[in-house]
Design a protein around this motif. Structure first.
Motif, PDB file in Angstrom:
ATOM      1  N   MET A 196       1.039  -1.314  -0.149  1.00  8.05           N
ATOM      2  CA  MET A 196      -0.220  -0.092   0.257  1.00  8.05           C
ATOM      3  C   MET A 196       0.539   1.196  -0.012  1.00  8.05           C
ATOM      4  O   MET A 196       0.585   2.390  -0.074  1.00  8.05           O
ATOM      5  N   CYS A 197       1.865   1.034  -0.681  1.00 10.42           N
ATOM      6  CA  CYS A 197       2.909   2.234  -0.683  1.00 10.42           C
ATOM      7  C   CYS A 197       2.002   2.747  -1.326  1.00 10.42           C
ATOM      8  O   CYS A 197       2.660   2.686  -2.796  1.00 10.42           O
ATOM      9  N   SER A 198       2.446   4.779  -1.608  1.00  7.87           N
ATOM     10  CA  SER A 198       1.346   5.160  -3.054  1.00  7.87           C
ATOM     11  C   SER A 198       3.059   5.536  -3.681  1.00  7.87           C
ATOM     12  O   SER A 198       4.795   5.683  -3.081  1.00  7.87           O
ATOM     13  N   HIS A 199       2.976   5.848  -4.646  1.00  4.28           N
ATOM     14  CA  HIS A 199       4.075   5.961  -5.608  1.00  4.28           C
ATOM     15  C   HIS A 199       4.764   7.075  -4.867  1.00  4.28           C
ATOM     16  O   HIS A 199       5.548   7.635  -5.302  1.00  4.28           O
TER      17      HIS A 199
ATOM     18  N   ARG B 204      -0.659   9.330  -8.665  1.00  6.01           N
ATOM     19  CA  ARG B 204       1.085   8.866  -8.124  1.00  6.01           C
ATOM     20  C   ARG B 204       0.799   9.393  -5.811  1.00  6.01           C
ATOM     21  O   ARG B 204       0.544   8.575  -5.681  1.00  6.01           O
ATOM     22  N   ASN B 205      -0.060  10.026  -6.064  1.00  6.67           N
ATOM     23  CA  ASN B 205      -0.887   9.662  -5.025  1.00  6.67           C
ATOM     24  C   ASN B 205      -1.546   8.746  -4.074  1.00  6.67           C
ATOM     25  O   ASN B 205      -2.087   8.674  -2.951  1.00  6.67           O
ATOM     26  N   LYS B 206      -2.804   8.663  -5.402  1.00  4.91           N
ATOM     27  CA  LYS B 206      -3.554   6.861  -4.719  1.00  4.91           C
ATOM     28  C   LYS B 206      -2.957   5.953  -5.132  1.00  4.91           C
ATOM     29  O   LYS B 206      -3.214   4.928  -4.458  1.00  4.91           O
ATOM     30  N   GLY B 207      -2.177   5.820  -5.836  1.00  2.69           N
ATOM     31  CA  GLY B 207      -2.078   4.646  -6.773  1.00  2.69           C
ATOM     32  C   GLY B 207      -0.899   4.089  -6.156  1.00  2.69           C
ATOM     33  O   GLY B 207      -0.114   4.562  -6.137  1.00  2.69           O
ATOM     34  N   THR B 208      -0.789   2.618  -5.820  1.00  3.45           N
ATOM     35  CA  THR B 208       0.025   2.027  -5.086  1.00  3.45           C
ATOM     36  C   THR B 208       0.490   1.296  -5.793  1.00  3.45           C
ATOM     37  O   THR B 208       1.024   0.521  -6.253  1.00  3.45           O
ATOM     38  N   HIS B 209       1.606   0.749  -5.032  1.00  2.00           N
ATOM     39  CA  HIS B 209       2.851  -0.255  -5.654  1.00  2.00           C
ATOM     40  C   HIS B 209       2.753  -1.149  -5.544  1.00  2.00           C
ATOM     41  O   HIS B 209       2.954  -2.000  -6.778  1.00  2.00           O
TER      42      HIS B 209
ATOM     43  N   SER C 186      -0.144  -1.223  -8.951  1.00  2.00           N
ATOM     44  CA  SER C 186       0.894  -1.340  -9.798  1.00  2.00           C
ATOM     45  C   SER C 186       1.045  -2.683  -9.810  1.00  2.00           C
ATOM     46  O   SER C 186       0.705  -3.622 -11.392  1.00  2.00           O
ATOM     47  N   ILE C 187       1.525  -3.657  -9.755  1.00  3.85           N
ATOM     48  CA  ILE C 187       2.155  -4.401  -9.500  1.00  3.85           C
ATOM     49  C   ILE C 187       1.610  -6.016  -9.642  1.00  3.85           C
ATOM     50  O   ILE C 187       1.581  -6.982 -10.492  1.00  3.85           O
TER      51      ILE C 187
ATOM     52  N   LEU D  96       6.254  -0.777 -13.505  1.00 10.28           N
ATOM     53  CA  LEU D  96       6.955  -1.264 -12.511  1.00 10.28           C
ATOM     54  C   LEU D  96       6.438  -2.994 -12.419  1.00 10.28           C
ATOM     55  O   LEU D  96       7.584  -3.554 -12.414  1.00 10.28           O
ATOM     56  N   PRO D  97       5.680  -3.743 -13.627  1.00 13.91           N
ATOM     57  CA  PRO D  97       6.201  -4.728 -13.409  1.00 13.91           C
ATOM     58  C   PRO D  97       7.816  -5.237 -14.160  1.00 13.91           C
ATOM     59  O   PRO D  97       8.313  -6.481 -13.786  1.00 13.91           O
ATOM     60  N   ALA D  98       7.404  -4.775 -15.391  1.00 13.29           N
ATOM     61  CA  ALA D  98       8.536  -5.003 -15.453  1.00 13.29           C
ATOM     62  C   ALA D  98      10.036  -4.473 -15.414  1.00 13.29           C
ATOM     63  O   ALA D  98      11.151  -5.425 -15.564  1.00 13.29           O
TER      64      ALA D  98
END
Ligand SMILES: Cc1cc2nc3c(=O)[nH]c(=O)nc-3n(C[C@H](O)[C@H](O)[C@H](O)COP(=O)(O)OP(=O)(O)OC[C@H]3O[C@@H](n4cnc5c(N)ncnc54)[C@H](O)[C@@H]3O)c2cc1C
Lengths: 795, 279
Positions: free
Chosen positions: B74-77, B106-111, B114-115, B124-126
């Motif tokens: 849940m770490c945001s970008h 990026r403030n909402k989207g999470t690591h 994305s994965i 990030l997946p790449a």
């Protein structure tokens, strides 16, 4: 350059309250920035229901049956309607006008009847207590379609083998026009050089921040229809709704709240909006329809789908002898009501080569039907096509003669001292300044530096190019635009101005505001002409019950036409005030003036505030001698006479970098010199130019409605339909030349569309300039990286 | 564009979230919502309940030791971009994330989002595949680790089981001498790429010993290119050869942004940029 009133008809620039020509901060901006604007979707009325449309998933199909029973039973649903119900309260329409030769567009029904003709056409409407519920139930409406061949490609529209979209027409032709001045074929024979190019332009759309929205509220007790509508032309909508719902026009009230951008998208009659009004009548309750972004893409009008062939002939000195274009445009299955879908092509024919002296001119336009979203007028109607084809040919001719592009233009531009004159197509022109604009542009751009930069970059393997273009913009139309053809569209606008008991001044105007600063401009004109502080003036607009009758905001006409009405009304009110003050102050009228909310004596001495004067008139009228004309309200109207349009002109240029590995174009800088006559608020003018340029960048590089081979719009969302964003915007440097319009006291022309009209041609020419060393060119907009790489033979 | 009705559940802790997920096949994890909510509004899916994992504090941690960097799901970008240690130990992440959307997203989207979502065009997946990150999943049977190379199965298809939640991603750092590369081609800043490349080179005495390439925006998942890597170990960069070899490695799939030909071309250009930058 800022803050200068250059129009002597308005009085000295240094007098008190001289607001015209100054970048007065807009009061309304604060409200909008704080999120306090009130939009149609903010309207909440008791018993209000919500609509969701069931739209055709096919580009062309026969409707075999519609089953609404399951949808009707869904909890929360009030009703579901098809054309059978709507037809009883709303008559169909036809998008034709009488003044431009034969237009052949069939009757269009508010919901599809028997046949659907574009993906997104509304077929049924679900009414529910909430929009989400209406959308749930929309999925339960069962429609049985029989697929028909879709006619998508405008280039095959007229082929014998192509499906004819409307059975009662023998082919897919909507409209055609030819202009022929002089003798082009003879002139081409005599030309030293003849150059040709074919350009294509992809369909794109306006993408307003606020989508289309309407709330209709039928009051059966008064037989009154109140419509909250985020449109541009309230009185046009009033007339059209009254006509098609068979209502008394005076009992139809259109209210436009704040509007989040319009760009011409919101000046047309949309089936889903007419149905919304019809549903309110059927259900006798308020109903709301707000187009969502997906619906916007497939139902807001599209524009610019053109393929145009152009040819230029010049003599050995570089003088243009002949110019010819042949334009083809596909407009979807119907011509849009009531402005028609012929105007874009008509403008292309009128405006191509319009900045230049061209003795022989021929233009042909053909407009055909397709099974795609209807096309109609969008900001800078036709201009981007006309400018791009003209300027592409001019550059080609100059390059072929090995002449400097600026020098070539200079010898061919219509000289500043030759007005009144006509465009090569025969449209009257006056008060333009091409030569002054291009001179100024050349200095701003520092062309010799640019040439150096280009050369040095090339040595480092970087491809830079720049352009200079000229253009005219159609603004402030007279009745010749629409009214003469039978459309209920006023070319006149009105303003009413009153002094209130508090000393406040209140204007109401028939011009509407969509975020561009109409209110601010009207406030400035009134305060300036009346002699009051800017804060003293309030503005009402966008309400047919509360404003004078008029055309609204489109075709860059707000300031030039509506502003002149405000000016005239303000001058009348001032005259009344001075006459009353003369009585009260026992002075000669000539010795009085209004300044800073007071009537003053020019020779000094006692003053009276407008508030005191108003209170004498309103509350203590007995203090005035009997028979005093004590009217503190004045009304005026204005329309352009004696010329079809008040043209403006501009010169623009841009510098681009073309990455020949990725095909990406970066606009490094953009310059514009604009002559819109009197600038009421230079900052607002410049932001119109800049915003317009950005929309032009969209058309040139990014925006495109992409259809698949079945006629489905495949990129109708903000992720896949690319609009330019802040990161892609270059610095846009704007300057002005001022040639006041002789048609009004104010002298203002329009400034809303030049950027959008000029930028695509400027960008294309700059890219092609960059590609010269590689011996290739691009001719299709949007100029995507893929098209650039294809031109380079890399993919 | 209103989503179909769903219920909302705010998970108290990881076990609670897993429990709800296990009992309801139609339950969906809600992280930053930047990919999920638009698909709901477009009515592309119809979940029964959204399990919000935003309040589980252990998922928001960034842990750094000498050889690993562990990013809570849940770490945001933005949180990652602003983390000093991440910027020191794995600076390329900041460079990558600055190309992921825009600050608001990026403030909402999470690591983890994305994965886990595994958009084939996502950066990030790449990157996770390039460094073969360890993807840590928790389910009713406990925790398991899947290597990134094994994680992506197909278009939006991953190794996550229906009762599992991605809890963190573990990246190796300080891999001696490994130089990293990232670049992508987009028409607008912040868009998903028409084609993008993350790559690494390990050199010994200026001789390339190991080359890795992972492309995104090119196929149905992060695309490795083993034949091209091999070619580059033996040969100088040559545009046409690389393009041809890449076509053997990757089944370039066209999308609305660009044709497969375009993607192959851009991929070859990106390889050229990498070889220039890292050599
Ligand atoms: C305008 C815009 C532009 C964007 N541009 C880019 C871009 O250029 N590059 C890019 O990479 N991304 C881009 N994104 C996507 C963004 O990075 C998203 O934030 C990300 O892909 C998903 O993260 P999220 O936290 O929002 O996940 P959500 O939207 O909440 O979830 C996405 C999916 O993953 C599942 N999921 C989420 N977390 C977990 C977990 N911990 N365990 C199991 N399943 C989980 C959800 O159930 C859902 O199915 C963009 C998004 C937007 C709106």
């Amino acid at each position: 350059m800022d803050d200068l009133n250059q129009n002597p008809k308005l009085g000295a620039a240094d007098r008190p309250n001289s607001y015209i020509g100054r970048s007065v901060p807009r009061e309304r901006a604060k409200k909008l920035l704080e999120g306090k604007g009130k939009y149609v979707d903010d309207i909440l009325l008791p018993r209000m229901a919500h609509l969701s449309y069931v739209r055709s998933p096919f580009a062309h199909a026969k409707i075999k049956s519609i089953n609404i029973e399951n949808a009707k039973k869904y909890p929360g649903v009030l009703n579901v309607f098809t054309i059978d119900d709507i037809e009883k309260v709303c008559t169909p329409w036809q998008g034709v006008l009488g003044h431009l030769g034969e237009m052949r567009s069939p009757t269009q029904y508010p919901l599809a009847k028997d046949i659907v003709r574009w993906q997104g056409e509304p077929v049924a409407v679900v009414v529910a207590n909430k929009r989400a519920v209406a959308e749930d139930a929309s999925e339960l409406v069962e429609i049985d379609y029989e697929d028909l061949d879709a006619q998508l490609d405008m280039e095959t529209a007229m082929d014998k083998s192509t499906k004819v979209i409307h059975d009662d027409l023998e082919n897919n032709l909507f409209w055609t026009r030819t202009v022929n001045q002089g003798n082009v074929s003879e002139a081409f024979k005599q030309s030293h050089i003849v150059e040709e190019v074919t350009l294509d332009f992809a369909r794109h759309t306006g993408v307003t921040l606020e989508t289309r929205a309407i709330v209709a509220d039928w009051d059966s007790s008064e037989e009154k229809m109140t419509v909250y509508h985020n449109g541009q032309a309230p009185h046009m909508m009033q007339s059209i709704i009254a006509k098609h719902l068979n209502l008394s026009e005076g009992l139809v009230r259109i209210i436009s709240c704040d509007v989040g951008g319009s760009f011409g998208i919101k000046v047309h009659v949309y089936p889903d909006e007419m149905v919304t009004v019809a549903v309110s009548k059927l259900l006798k309750r308020p109903v709301k329809f707000v187009a969502d972004r997906l619906e916007s893409y497939s139902t807001d009008i599209h524009s610019r789908c053109h393929k145009i062939l152009g040819k230029i002939g010049v003599d050995d000195k570089g003088k243009i002898l002949a110019f010819e274009i042949d334009d083809l445009s596909g407009i979807g299955p119907f011509s849009v009501y009531p402005r028609t879908s012929a105007i874009e092509t008509n403008q292309v024919l009128n405006l191509s080569a319009a900045s230049y002296v061209v003795p022989n001119y021929k233009a042909k336009g053909t407009v055909v039907f397709q099974n795609k979203t209807p096309m109609c007028q969008y900001r800078a109607v036709g201009h981007p096509i006309a400018v791009a084809i003209t300027e592409a040919l001019v550059d080609k001719a100059a390059n072929a003669l090995d002449m400097d592009r600026y020098e070539f233009r200079k010898i061919n531009l219509i000289p500043d001292n030759s007005y009144p004159t006509k465009t090569p197509s025969g449209v009257p022109l006056e008060d333009l300044s091409h030569e002054a604009c291009i001179e100024k542009l050349k200095k701003m751009m520092n062309i010799s530096e640019l040439e150096k930069y280009k050369k040095e970059s090339l040595a480092n393997g970087k491809y830079k190019g720049f352009s200079i273009i000229n253009m005219v913009e159609v603004t402030n139309p007279s009745p010749a635009f629409y009214g003469v053809g039978g459309a209920p569209i006023s070319s006149q606008d009105g303003a009413s101005i009153r002094l209130e008991g508090s000393g406040a001044v209140h204007i109401s105007t028939s011009i509407t505001e969509q975020g561009q600063g109409t209110e601010a401009v009207m406030q400035q004109i009134a305060a300036d002409q009346l002699g009051v502080k800017i804060d003293t003036v309030r503005v009402t607009h966008g309400d047919t019950d509360a404003t004078p009758y008029g055309g609204g905001t489109w075709a860059s006409r707000g300031a030039g036409i509506g502003g002149e009405a405000v000016l005239k009304a303000s001058r009348k009110l001032k005259e009344n005030i001075l006459n009353i003050a003369a009585v009260i102050m026992q002075s000669e009228v000539n010795n009085l003036d209004v300044q800073n909310d007071q009537v003053i004596r020019k020779d000094g001495g006692e003053v009276i505030s407008l508030k005191d004067l108003a209170q004498i008139v309103y509350y203590r009228g007995h203090e005035l001698p009997p028979g005093t004309n004590a009217e503190l309200i004045a009304t005026a109207s204005f329309s352009i006479e004696g010329i079809p349009f008040v043209f403006t002109n501009s010169a623009m240029g841009c510098l681009v970098d073309v990455d020949v590995d990725t095909g990406l174009t970066k606009i490094e800088k953009f310059w514009a010199v604009e002559d819109c006559g009197t600038q009421i608020n230079p900052k607002l003018v410049e932001e119109q130019i800049r915003g317009g340029v950005v929309q032009g960048i969209g058309g040139a590089l990014y925006e495109e409605c992409i259809y698949d081979e079945m006629g489905n719009l495949t990129n109708g969302n903000m992720a896949d339909y690319l609009v330019p964003m802040a990161y892609e915007m270059p610095d846009i440097i704007v300057d002005h030349v001022t040639t006041n319009s002789g048609r009004s006291i104010l002298g203002a022309k329009g400034a809303g569309e030049a950027g959008t009209g000029g930028a695509p041609g400027a960008i294309m020419n700059a890219i092609n300039d960059a590609l010269i060393p590689l011996n290739t060119q691009v001719t299709s907009q949007p100029i995507t990286p893929e098209k650039v790489l294809k031109a380079l033979g890399k993919i | 564009m209103k989503s179909p009705a769903f219920s909302y559940y705010q998970a108290k802790d990881l076990a609670d979230a897993i429990n709800v997920k296990k009992t309801d096949d139609d339950a969906v994890i809600l992280a930053g919502g930047q990919s999920l909510l638009p698909t709901l509004n477009m009515r592309l899916s119809n979940p029964s309940v959204l399990i919000d994992i935003g309040n589980i504090s252990e998922l928001k941690e960034i842990k750094v030791d000498d050889s690993n960097l562990i990013m809570g799901a849940m770490c945001s970008h933005s949180q990652i971009m602003n983390n000093k240690e991440v910027n020191e130990k794995l600076p390329i992440l900041n460079k990558i994330l600055s190309q992921v959307a825009h600050p608001a997203v990026r403030n909402k989207g999470t690591h983890g989002g994305s994965i886990a979502y595994g958009d084939p065009a996502a950066e990030l997946p790449a990157f996770a595949v390039l460094v073969n990150a360890e993807i840590i999943l928790s389910g009713s049977d406990g925790e398991r680790i899947v290597s990134a190379k094994e994680f992506y199965k197909g278009l939006f298809e991953t190794a996550i089981n229906s009762d599992e939640i991605l809890t963190s991603v573990k990246y190796p750092i300080n891999r001696n001498g490994m130089k990293l590369f990232f670049d992508e081609v987009t028409r607008r800043h912040g868009d998903y790429a028409m084609a993008g490349l993350v790559g690494s080179i390990k050199q010994n005495n200026k001789i390339n010993e190991e080359i890795n390439l992972v492309f995104f925006g090119t196929g149905d998942r992060p695309n490795e290119a083993p034949k091209t890597c091999e070619y580059l170990l033996k040969n100088e960069y040559n545009y046409s050869d690389i393009k041809n070899t890449l076509k053997n490695d990757i089944d370039f799939a066209s999308d609305i942004s660009s044709s497969s030909d375009m993607k192959a071309h851009l991929s070859a250009i990106l390889v050229g940029r990498m070889m220039k930058e890292l050599n």
